[in-house]
Design a protein around this motif. Structure first.
Motif, short mmCIF file in Angstrom:
data_model
loop_
_atom_site.label_atom_id
_atom_site.label_comp_id
_atom_site.label_asym_id
_atom_site.label_seq_id
_atom_site.Cartn_x
_atom_site.Cartn_y
_atom_site.Cartn_z
N ASP A 129 48.39 38.08 59.84
CA ASP A 129 47.43 38.11 60.86
C ASP A 129 46.02 38.50 60.58
O ASP A 129 45.12 38.02 60.92
CB ASP A 129 47.84 39.17 61.75
N VAL A 130 45.91 39.35 59.31
CA VAL A 130 44.66 39.79 58.96
C VAL A 130 44.02 38.64 58.50
O VAL A 130 42.74 38.30 58.69
CB VAL A 130 45.04 40.78 57.94
N MET A 131 44.87 37.96 57.66
CA MET A 131 44.18 36.62 57.03
C MET A 131 43.31 35.45 57.95
O MET A 131 42.51 35.08 57.89
CB MET A 131 45.03 36.11 55.70
N LYS A 132 44.30 35.43 59.13
CA LYS A 132 43.99 34.78 60.17
C LYS A 132 42.68 35.03 60.59
O LYS A 132 41.60 34.34 60.98
CB LYS A 132 44.98 34.25 61.22
N ARG A 133 42.58 36.38 60.85
CA ARG A 133 41.43 36.83 61.71
C ARG A 133 40.13 36.80 60.98
O ARG A 133 39.03 36.57 61.38
CB ARG A 133 41.84 38.38 61.75
N PHE A 134 40.43 36.95 59.46
CA PHE A 134 39.18 37.20 58.80
C PHE A 134 39.00 35.69 58.09
O PHE A 134 38.15 35.86 56.97
CB PHE A 134 39.05 38.27 57.63
N SER A 135 39.73 34.78 58.27
CA SER A 135 39.51 33.47 57.56
C SER A 135 38.12 32.84 57.39
O SER A 135 37.91 32.00 56.30
CB SER A 135 40.50 32.50 58.03
N LYS A 136 37.35 33.14 58.54
CA LYS A 136 36.19 32.38 58.33
C LYS A 136 35.16 32.88 57.56
O LYS A 136 34.12 32.36 57.00
CB LYS A 136 35.64 32.59 59.77
N TRP A 137 35.61 33.98 57.00
CA TRP A 137 34.68 34.71 55.81
C TRP A 137 35.14 34.54 54.44
O TRP A 137 34.83 34.73 53.42
CB TRP A 137 34.35 36.21 56.00
N HIS A 138 36.64 34.00 54.49
CA HIS A 138 37.23 33.79 53.08
C HIS A 138 36.93 32.63 52.51
O HIS A 138 36.72 31.49 53.15
CB HIS A 138 38.64 33.97 53.31
#
Length: 75
Positions: A66-75
């Motif tokens: 869930d965290v990775m989905k939420r912040f994927s735009k910065w990854h």
């Protein structure tokens, strides 16, 4: 010689130590080996970590996906 035998031998030698300076050095070594990284933190840092641990115990956390989905735009 196994670990327990070495400890026992060390204790026997320690009992015979009469030099205060030697005892002080041994105490410093033992204290240095007992330090935990958590103890090195400030009180506020320790409190923040404790809050996080308490939240995790209550199930108040997000899983990695869930965290990775939420912040994927910065990854």
């Amino acid at each position: 010689m196994d670990l327990e035998a070495r400890k026992y031998q060390f204790i026997q030698a320690l009992v015979k130590v009469e030099d205060e300076g030697v005892l002080e050095k041994l105490e410093l070594i033992l204290k240095a080996n007992q330090n935990d990284w958590f103890d090195e933190l400030s009180e506020s840092e320790q409190a923040e970590i404790q809050i996080g641990l308490d939240q995790a115990e209550k199930g108040e956390f997000s899983n990695h996906e869930d965290v990775m989905k939420r912040f994927s735009k910065w990854h």
